[in-house]
Write an enzyme that holds these catalytic residues in place. Structure first.
Site, short mmCIF file in Angstrom:
data_model
loop_
_atom_site.label_atom_id
_atom_site.label_comp_id
_atom_site.label_asym_id
_atom_site.label_seq_id
_atom_site.Cartn_x
_atom_site.Cartn_y
_atom_site.Cartn_z
N ASP A 120 -22.43 72.35 87.08
CA ASP A 120 -23.49 71.26 86.65
C ASP A 120 -22.47 71.11 85.19
OD1 ASP A 120 -26.16 69.75 86.83
OD2 ASP A 120 -26.76 71.30 87.68
N ASP A 162 -14.48 67.49 86.44
CA ASP A 162 -14.19 65.97 86.83
C ASP A 162 -14.99 65.47 85.58
OD1 ASP A 162 -16.65 66.63 88.11
OD2 ASP A 162 -17.10 64.95 88.76
N LYS A 172 -27.81 66.26 80.07
CA LYS A 172 -28.98 66.36 78.79
C LYS A 172 -28.76 67.31 77.34
CE LYS A 172 -32.71 64.38 81.36
NZ LYS A 172 -34.35 64.39 81.94
N ASP A 232 -15.48 83.53 92.39
CA ASP A 232 -15.27 82.20 92.14
C ASP A 232 -17.44 82.25 92.08
OD1 ASP A 232 -15.17 79.57 92.26
OD2 ASP A 232 -15.61 79.44 94.23
N ASN A 241 -27.75 84.23 89.89
CA ASN A 241 -27.76 83.71 89.41
C ASN A 241 -26.35 84.42 88.45
OD1 ASN A 241 -27.71 82.68 86.41
ND2 ASN A 241 -30.08 82.58 86.14
N GLU A 246 -22.76 82.07 94.00
CA GLU A 246 -24.10 80.80 93.96
C GLU A 246 -25.37 81.01 93.94
OE1 GLU A 246 -24.93 77.08 94.17
OE2 GLU A 246 -23.17 77.85 94.47
#
Length: 421
Positions: free
Chosen positions: A313, A349, A317, A188, A272, A244
């Site tokens: 995320d 979403d 921009k 995940d 990362n 994470e």
């Protein structure tokens, strides 16, 4: 009159209507005028004088300090033992992200050994000075009893220098985190606080729950109302790994594993994914191959069987689009460790964020190694409207569905095309 009325003498006067009016202001007016002139002259001249004195003292102190430091560096520092120089080092604070560590902290040898090896390892010493502590190795500056223990910032810049470092792993990873490294792996990416994996592993493999916060109980009550369909997609026995990038969040998630008694099946690593994923998966497969008794290749069992990237995320921009987690390099890494039929599940979403991830799998290398399992044509009104294949929602998914907002999903499967060199 032609003379100055303010500076005229007391004897100069004129007559008007048989009354004498003095051209000289009254005595109180004169004193007030002189006082105002003196005050203005002080305000104009006194601050520059103080400034000049301060600058002179600063320049004298700077010159003196430079002379002292040059004298020390030329005489004392060369004869000072190496291990004593650590007294002048600034150790990293737990409230800071990453700090420079001098080379003396990485060596405990005697001074004589350092002097003999100084000529042969000068380049190595220069590289050691540039060593940094990864942000995921710094301790949390929070206690479990504090209110801010489970509060973290929502966004970080993955392209920042501190997040481009390799995370530090134990020497015996992954054996220290998983009881059986010969099992398939569920990955995940961007697991957050780990609520989804904790619920998933808790349902499939049991575990005890002790003293969880009330907010997490509310998520569990909602998640348990959804049916579990993981058996249709996942193997009966698997290991689970969550990645994470936010340092405090990964440490918080790992602390929750112990509370639920899921050690040996579930683990969280702060890193990362675009930097450490290849190294992590290589170590996982190598550990399984080393534990294989017949010495054969065991990649079919310990393969990367299922990957989920949920609600990453979005980086709205245009200039921040390069910060998104799904990159062509990430797709190549997944295709390297996945076998035919293995699944990559994407959901968000925000439709633009999902389409940005999907483009990486339907273009270039992704088009060659992955096939989309759902039909997402623009003519279809039900675009990205597939049902969650696992059935268990994430914490973000629960909050989105409560607001009656849509969730966009798609799913890819690894095909039989072998990875080219």
């Amino acid at each position: 009159p032609t003379h100055n009325t303010k500076l005229c003498s007391a004897t100069q006067c004129h007559w008007h209507n048989n009354m004498a009016f003095s051209q000289q202001p009254p005595l109180t007016s004169q004193l007030r005028y002189l006082h105002r002139r003196r005050r203005n002259s002080i305000s104009r001249n006194y601050p520059p004088l103080l400034l000049q004195m301060a600058m002179l003292a600063l320049s004298m102190w700077t010159c003196t300090s430079r002379r002292v430091m040059s004298t020390i560096s030329s005489s004392s520092m060369h004869s000072m033992p190496r291990q004593c120089s650590s007294a002048f080092a600034i150790f990293p604070s737990s409230t800071l992200t990453s700090r420079r560590i001098p080379s003396c902290l990485f060596s405990t040898q005697a001074t004589a050994e350092d002097e003999t090896n100084s000529n042969t390892s000068s380049n190595e010493n220069e590289d050691d000075v540039d060593k940094y502590i990864p942000p995921w190795s710094l301790p949390m500056n929070r206690t479990p009893s504090s209110k801010a223990f489970s509060r973290f910032r929502q966004h970080v810049n993955p392209l920042a220098r501190r997040y481009q470092m390799n995370t530090e792993l134990p020497e015996n990873w992954p054996q220290c985190n998983f009881d059986n490294v010969n099992l398939p792996l569920y990955l995940d990416i961007g697991c957050g606080k780990g609520g989804f994996l904790l619920e998933l592993v808790g349902r499939r493999h049991g575990g005890s729950l002790d003293c969880e916060p009330l907010s997490e109980d509310s998520y569990q009550s909602v998640a348990k109302s959804n049916s579990d369909t993981t058996s249709d997609w996942l193997a009966p026995e698997m290991n689970y790994l969550g990645l994470e990038i936010r340092p405090g969040v990964s440490q918080y998630a790992q602390a929750r594993v112990e509370k639920r008694g899921l050690n040996g099946k579930l683990s969280f690593v702060g890193c990362n994914a675009n930097v450490d994923l290849d190294r992590l998966l290589t170590l996982y497969q190598d550990a399984a191959n080393n534990n294989n008794d017949d010495g054969g290749n065991n990649n079919n069992n310990n393969r990367l069987a299922f990957v989920s990237i949920q609600f990453p995320d979005p980086h709205f921009k245009k200039s921040h689009s390069k910060r998104r987690v799904v990159t062509p390099e990430l797709v190549l890494t997944l295709s390297k460790f996945m076998k035919e039929g293995d699944v990559v599940f994407l959901q968000s979403d925000i439709q633009d964020a999902l389409e940005a991830m999907r483009e990486r799998f339907v273009e270039d290398a992704g088009l060659l190694y992955f096939d989309e399992a759902t039909s997402n044509n623009e003519e279809n009104s039900q675009v990205y409207n597939m049902v969650n294949p696992l059935g268990i929602p994430t914490e973000r998914e629960v909050s989105v569905l409560k607001k009656n907002l849509p969730v966009f999903r798609t799913l890819f499967k690894r095909n039989a095309v072998a990875l080219s060199s």
